[in-house]
Motif scaffolding. Structure first.
Motif, PDB file in Angstrom:
ATOM      1  N   SER A 368       0.820  -1.210   0.000  1.00  0.00           N
ATOM      2  CA  SER A 368       0.000   0.000   0.000  1.00  0.00           C
ATOM      3  C   SER A 368       0.855   1.261   0.000  1.00  0.00           C
ATOM      4  O   SER A 368       0.346   2.362  -0.189  1.00  0.00           O
ATOM      5  CB  SER A 368      -0.926   0.002   1.218  1.00  0.00           C
ATOM      6  N   GLY A 369       2.167   1.085   0.196  1.00  0.00           N
ATOM      7  CA  GLY A 369       3.077   2.219   0.211  1.00  0.00           C
ATOM      8  C   GLY A 369       3.197   2.928  -1.127  1.00  0.00           C
ATOM      9  O   GLY A 369       3.717   4.042  -1.190  1.00  0.00           O
ATOM     10  N   ALA A 370       2.742   2.285  -2.210  1.00  0.00           N
ATOM     11  CA  ALA A 370       2.903   2.870  -3.543  1.00  0.00           C
ATOM     12  C   ALA A 370       1.554   3.282  -4.101  1.00  0.00           C
ATOM     13  O   ALA A 370       0.655   2.462  -4.256  1.00  0.00           O
ATOM     14  CB  ALA A 370       3.554   1.857  -4.478  1.00  0.00           C
ATOM     15  N   VAL A 371       1.417   4.542  -4.433  1.00  0.00           N
ATOM     16  CA  VAL A 371       0.118   5.020  -4.930  1.00  0.00           C
ATOM     17  C   VAL A 371      -0.197   4.435  -6.307  1.00  0.00           C
ATOM     18  O   VAL A 371      -1.367   4.263  -6.663  1.00  0.00           O
ATOM     19  CB  VAL A 371       0.045   6.564  -4.895  1.00  0.00           C
ATOM     20  N   ASP A 372       0.843   4.065  -7.084  1.00  0.00           N
ATOM     21  CA  ASP A 372       0.525   3.457  -8.388  1.00  0.00           C
ATOM     22  C   ASP A 372      -0.103   2.069  -8.221  1.00  0.00           C
ATOM     23  O   ASP A 372      -0.932   1.646  -9.024  1.00  0.00           O
ATOM     24  CB  ASP A 372       1.732   3.440  -9.337  1.00  0.00           C
ATOM     25  N   VAL A 373       0.251   1.383  -7.135  1.00  0.00           N
ATOM     26  CA  VAL A 373      -0.361   0.073  -6.865  1.00  0.00           C
ATOM     27  C   VAL A 373      -1.850   0.259  -6.521  1.00  0.00           C
ATOM     28  O   VAL A 373      -2.712  -0.474  -7.016  1.00  0.00           O
ATOM     29  CB  VAL A 373       0.379  -0.671  -5.733  1.00  0.00           C
ATOM     30  N   ILE A 374      -2.143   1.262  -5.706  1.00  0.00           N
ATOM     31  CA  ILE A 374      -3.549   1.523  -5.364  1.00  0.00           C
ATOM     32  C   ILE A 374      -4.316   1.943  -6.625  1.00  0.00           C
ATOM     33  O   ILE A 374      -5.439   1.484  -6.868  1.00  0.00           O
ATOM     34  CB  ILE A 374      -3.665   2.591  -4.250  1.00  0.00           C
ATOM     35  N   GLY A 375      -3.686   2.782  -7.460  1.00  0.00           N
ATOM     36  CA  GLY A 375      -4.318   3.163  -8.726  1.00  0.00           C
ATOM     37  C   GLY A 375      -4.561   1.947  -9.606  1.00  0.00           C
ATOM     38  O   GLY A 375      -5.616   1.812 -10.230  1.00  0.00           O
ATOM     39  N   HIS A 376      -3.597   1.042  -9.608  1.00  0.00           N
ATOM     40  CA  HIS A 376      -3.723  -0.195 -10.389  1.00  0.00           C
ATOM     41  C   HIS A 376      -4.927  -1.012  -9.898  1.00  0.00           C
ATOM     42  O   HIS A 376      -5.783  -1.415 -10.687  1.00  0.00           O
ATOM     43  CB  HIS A 376      -2.420  -1.000 -10.260  1.00  0.00           C
ATOM     44  N   GLU A 377      -5.014  -1.215  -8.592  1.00  0.00           N
ATOM     45  CA  GLU A 377      -6.100  -2.054  -8.044  1.00  0.00           C
ATOM     46  C   GLU A 377      -7.464  -1.410  -8.244  1.00  0.00           C
ATOM     47  O   GLU A 377      -8.433  -2.074  -8.616  1.00  0.00           O
ATOM     48  CB  GLU A 377      -5.860  -2.336  -6.558  1.00  0.00           C
ATOM     49  N   MET A 378      -7.532  -0.107  -8.003  1.00  0.00           N
ATOM     50  CA  MET A 378      -8.812   0.587  -8.180  1.00  0.00           C
ATOM     51  C   MET A 378      -9.260   0.529  -9.638  1.00  0.00           C
ATOM     52  O   MET A 378     -10.452   0.468  -9.929  1.00  0.00           O
ATOM     53  CB  MET A 378      -8.666   2.052  -7.763  1.00  0.00           C
ATOM     54  N   THR A 379      -8.291   0.586 -10.559  1.00  0.00           N
ATOM     55  CA  THR A 379      -8.664   0.515 -11.971  1.00  0.00           C
ATOM     56  C   THR A 379      -9.255  -0.862 -12.300  1.00  0.00           C
ATOM     57  O   THR A 379     -10.171  -0.970 -13.125  1.00  0.00           O
ATOM     58  CB  THR A 379      -7.451   0.847 -12.857  1.00  0.00           C
ATOM     59  N   HIS A 380      -8.783  -1.921 -11.631  1.00  0.00           N
ATOM     60  CA  HIS A 380      -9.437  -3.229 -11.824  1.00  0.00           C
ATOM     61  C   HIS A 380     -10.916  -3.128 -11.470  1.00  0.00           C
ATOM     62  O   HIS A 380     -11.776  -3.708 -12.141  1.00  0.00           O
ATOM     63  CB  HIS A 380      -8.786  -4.300 -10.946  1.00  0.00           C
ATOM     64  N   ALA A 381     -11.204  -2.390 -10.404  1.00  0.00           N
ATOM     65  CA  ALA A 381     -12.602  -2.232  -9.980  1.00  0.00           C
ATOM     66  C   ALA A 381     -13.393  -1.447 -11.028  1.00  0.00           C
ATOM     67  O   ALA A 381     -14.545  -1.768 -11.319  1.00  0.00           O
ATOM     68  CB  ALA A 381     -12.652  -1.529  -8.625  1.00  0.00           C
ATOM     69  N   VAL A 382     -12.746  -0.440 -11.603  1.00  0.00           N
ATOM     70  CA  VAL A 382     -13.404   0.351 -12.647  1.00  0.00           C
ATOM     71  C   VAL A 382     -13.653  -0.532 -13.868  1.00  0.00           C
ATOM     72  O   VAL A 382     -14.742  -0.543 -14.458  1.00  0.00           O
ATOM     73  CB  VAL A 382     -12.542   1.573 -13.019  1.00  0.00           C
ATOM     74  N   THR A 383     -12.651  -1.310 -14.236  1.00  0.00           N
ATOM     75  CA  THR A 383     -12.781  -2.209 -15.396  1.00  0.00           C
ATOM     76  C   THR A 383     -13.921  -3.198 -15.178  1.00  0.00           C
ATOM     77  O   THR A 383     -14.736  -3.439 -16.072  1.00  0.00           O
ATOM     78  CB  THR A 383     -11.446  -2.947 -15.631  1.00  0.00           C
ATOM     79  N   ASP A 384     -13.985  -3.754 -13.954  1.00  0.00           N
ATOM     80  CA  ASP A 384     -15.076  -4.693 -13.642  1.00  0.00           C
ATOM     81  C   ASP A 384     -16.440  -4.067 -13.874  1.00  0.00           C
ATOM     82  O   ASP A 384     -17.398  -4.752 -14.219  1.00  0.00           O
ATOM     83  CB  ASP A 384     -14.999  -5.144 -12.173  1.00  0.00           C
ATOM     84  N   SER A 403      -4.920  -1.069 -15.871  1.00  0.00           N
ATOM     85  CA  SER A 403      -4.541  -0.824 -14.477  1.00  0.00           C
ATOM     86  C   SER A 403      -3.157  -0.204 -14.381  1.00  0.00           C
ATOM     87  O   SER A 403      -2.937   0.703 -13.574  1.00  0.00           O
ATOM     88  CB  SER A 403      -4.605  -2.137 -13.687  1.00  0.00           C
ATOM     89  N   ASP A 404      -2.235  -0.673 -15.215  1.00  0.00           N
ATOM     90  CA  ASP A 404      -0.891  -0.074 -15.203  1.00  0.00           C
ATOM     91  C   ASP A 404      -0.919   1.357 -15.735  1.00  0.00           C
ATOM     92  O   ASP A 404      -0.271   2.254 -15.175  1.00  0.00           O
ATOM     93  CB  ASP A 404       0.083  -0.911 -16.041  1.00  0.00           C
ATOM     94  N   ILE A 405      -1.668   1.582 -16.803  1.00  0.00           N
ATOM     95  CA  ILE A 405      -1.693   2.923 -17.419  1.00  0.00           C
ATOM     96  C   ILE A 405      -2.281   3.943 -16.434  1.00  0.00           C
ATOM     97  O   ILE A 405      -1.678   4.979 -16.159  1.00  0.00           O
ATOM     98  CB  ILE A 405      -2.507   2.918 -18.733  1.00  0.00           C
ATOM     99  N   LEU A 406      -3.452   3.627 -15.872  1.00  0.00           N
ATOM    100  CA  LEU A 406      -4.063   4.611 -14.966  1.00  0.00           C
ATOM    101  C   LEU A 406      -3.301   4.676 -13.646  1.00  0.00           C
ATOM    102  O   LEU A 406      -3.221   5.734 -13.027  1.00  0.00           O
ATOM    103  CB  LEU A 406      -5.557   4.342 -14.800  1.00  0.00           C
TER     104      LEU A 406
END
Ligand code: 0DB
Ligand code: ZN
Ligand code: CA
Length: 553
Positions: A368-384, A403-406
């Protein structure tokens, strides 16, 4: 359900903890005492009292027995009569193993009905000698005024409280737990009432930890308050940075619920949650873990602090950039759990919430220390909730790529993925690179880098057909579209991050479907660029160039 861990007697326990019992000189009677002005009864007594015929070694009497004998001994000071067992009830006895002391915590009663807020502590040493009394005692004649037989049923009190809550915040579809109702004697403006204390927790339509004192005779609302409050709290993140975020205070403690974004952002401590008990398609997760709590506005769980603060940042990114209100565009609550598994070197969106491992400290620090990881996971939720790309083969690689791009758009100053949480001992590396995928060793194919051209597509079965590897091909197109460059002899003119994120977001939410492949990705990006910038725009032209460069027609 909100876990209530804040003890109102905390301050009291701390106060007692500061006293040194063993060293007090033996005195004949009370050495120090302070009176409660309102009731004329002691609010503390520094004692040195032992049971009269208790010179034998440690007796068979319990600490509670001694506490009651002591209350009996002092009952005149407390302005009470008769057997003290009818006036007090033991709530708990805390044993302090370190210095052998006991704290018997009690509440005062009238006819077996506890008096709200009228708590006492009797402190004993290891020889069962009373060393202190703290608390508040209401004299007999004040209590006597209350008739303790309710005329109202306890459910009726709940109904009254619920209608009052709904009057204030609107219809409550679901309480976080069934409202509780308990009989108490409650003092209000100098008068004692027999009341039901109804406690109810709500999240929607507004967060609340409601306390209602309902007169058990008349049904009147004697008093009420909402013990929840929204505050700015802070903490230190995984990388040692100080961070600010929104939290909630209830009963004098704080927890990681941010009510200011959508239907809220809520972060939990997963503790023993086993990451093997779910898969990313599972909807069957009913357990987030425990609340992450703090006695003050500083939170010390850095993994939780970052998961919470970064979730807020990602929420803001989607709101400000695409006017999207959380992953469902309808304010859906963003839930995260940290400390998932044991040294788990991964993170995930499991269909319901985000989850983060702590890492083993060598390959990863808490993810959770990396904001790009949180952006990646949240984008999975958006994609779903949008294209819903199947998590396998080419659609799966696109799912990963979005997820990587966003994720890289949220963490805007580089094109690396997970650089902040990956291999703390190695400087400059990352999980993946959108700019230069081939610079990162490919975990699926020994001796190779990540693919950056369609001709390099991984076609094996590992990783659902290489979703985390083939994503790099599309990642490279997004990078080229934004920053420009020459790749495989094709030159792309960059259009910048702002146009790029709009084009990809539109493709994801308006054109792509569950089984879309790379070729459809190209068309969706072209179509989105046309919608946004016009058919003759540089953006459209650059999309063509970018996909030419990665060999996707
Ligand atoms: C990844 C989800 C992983 C997962 C899948 C976990 C299914 C549980 C069940 C995702 O969201 O795509 C998590 C991340 C995203 C972690 C950013 C950081 C990921 O890319 N994981 C890769 C993977 O699982 C890389 C990786 C992380 C990895 N830790 C690893 C690979 C440990 C091997 C070993 O492949
Ligand atoms: Zn992913
Ligand atoms: Ca990054």
């Amino acid at each position: 359900m909100k876990k209530k861990i804040f003890s109102s007697s905390l301050a009291l326990t701390i106060a007692l903890g500061g006293l040194t019992f063993g060293a007090t000189p033996v005195l004949a009677d009370t050495s120090e005492m302070k009176m409660n002005e309102k009731y004329g009864t002691p609010s503390y007594i520094i004692e040195d009292w032992k049971m009269p015929n208790l010179m034998l070694s440690k007796s068979s009497l319990s600490e509670e027995d001694v506490a009651f004998a002591y209350l009996e001994h002092q009952k005149e000071k407390f302005k009470l009569k008769g057997n003290m067992k009818k006036d007090f009830k033991v709530i708990e006895t805390q044993e302090d193993k370190q210095n052998g002391t006991y704290h018997v915590r009690l509440i005062e009663e009238q006819d077996g009905v506890p008096i709200y807020g009228s708590h006492q502590t009797v402190a004993l040493n290891d020889k069962q000698e009373v060393k202190a009394f703290f608390g508040e005692v209401i004299p007999e004649k004040e209590k006597k005024q209350v008739d303790t037989t309710p005329s109202l049923q306890s459910d009726k009190a709940v109904d009254i409280a619920v209608s009052s809550i709904e009057e204030e915040i609107g219809k409550v579809e679901d309480f976080d737990a069934a409202p509780s109702s308990e009989l108490f004697i409650y003092e209000m403006d100098g008068e004692f009432h027999l009341t039901y204390l109804v406690k109810a927790s709500t999240s929607k339509p507004a967060p609340g930890y409601w306390h209602y004192f309902i007169d058990a005779k008349t049904g009147d609302i004697v008093d009420n308050y909402n013990a929840i409050d929204h505050v700015t709290a802070f903490g230190e993140g995984v990388l040692g940075d100080r961070t600010k975020f929104q939290a909630t205070s209830a009963d004098g403690g704080y927890y990681l619920f941010d009510e200011t974004r959508g239907d809220g952002i809520h972060t939990f401590d997963a503790l023993e949650m086993d990451p093997n008990l779910f898969n990313r398609f599972s909807q069957l997760i009913g357990y987030h873990g425990d609340e992450v709590t703090s006695g003050h506005k500083f939170f010390s769980d850095s993994a939780a602090v970052d998961a919470h603060a970064h979730a807020g940042e990602v929420y803001d990114y989607f709101k400000e950039t695409f006017n999207r209100d959380s992953f469902d565009d309808n304010g859906a609550r963003m839930i995260s759990s940290v400390h998932v598994g044991e040294n788990w070197n991964n993170a995930a969106w499991n269909g319901v919430q985000m989850m983060y491992g702590d890492g083993d400290g060598e390959n990863f620090v808490p993810l959770s220390g990396a904001v790009d990881v949180i952006g990646h996971e949240m984008t999975h939720a958006v994609t779903d909730r949008s294209a819903d790309l199947v998590y396998q083969d080419e659609p799966g690689a696109l799912n990963e790529s979005f997820s990587d791009i966003l994720g890289a758009m949220v963490d805007r100053d580089d094109w690396l993925m997970g650089e902040d949480i990956y291999t703390p001992g190695i400087e400059g590396d990352a999980l993946r690179s959108l700019k230069d995928p081939s610079s990162i060793p490919n975990p699926l194919e020994e001796g190779k880098g990540y693919p950056d051209h369609y001709s390099e597509l991984y076609t094996g079965d590992l990783d659902n057909g290489g979703v985390h590897v083939n994503s790099s091909i599309n990642n490279k197109a997004a990078y080229l579209l934004s920053e420009g460059g020459t790749h495989y002899d094709v030159t792309v003119e960059g259009v910048g991050r702002k146009a790029t994120e709009q084009i990809y977001y539109r493709a994801l939410t308006k054109y792509l479907t569950a089984t879309s492949d790379f070729s459809m990705m190209r068309q969706a990006a072209v179509q989105s660029a046309i919608d946004l910038y016009g058919i003759d725009s540089q953006e459209v032209f650059s999309v063509h160039q970018a996909y030419d460069a990665i060999g996707v027609e």
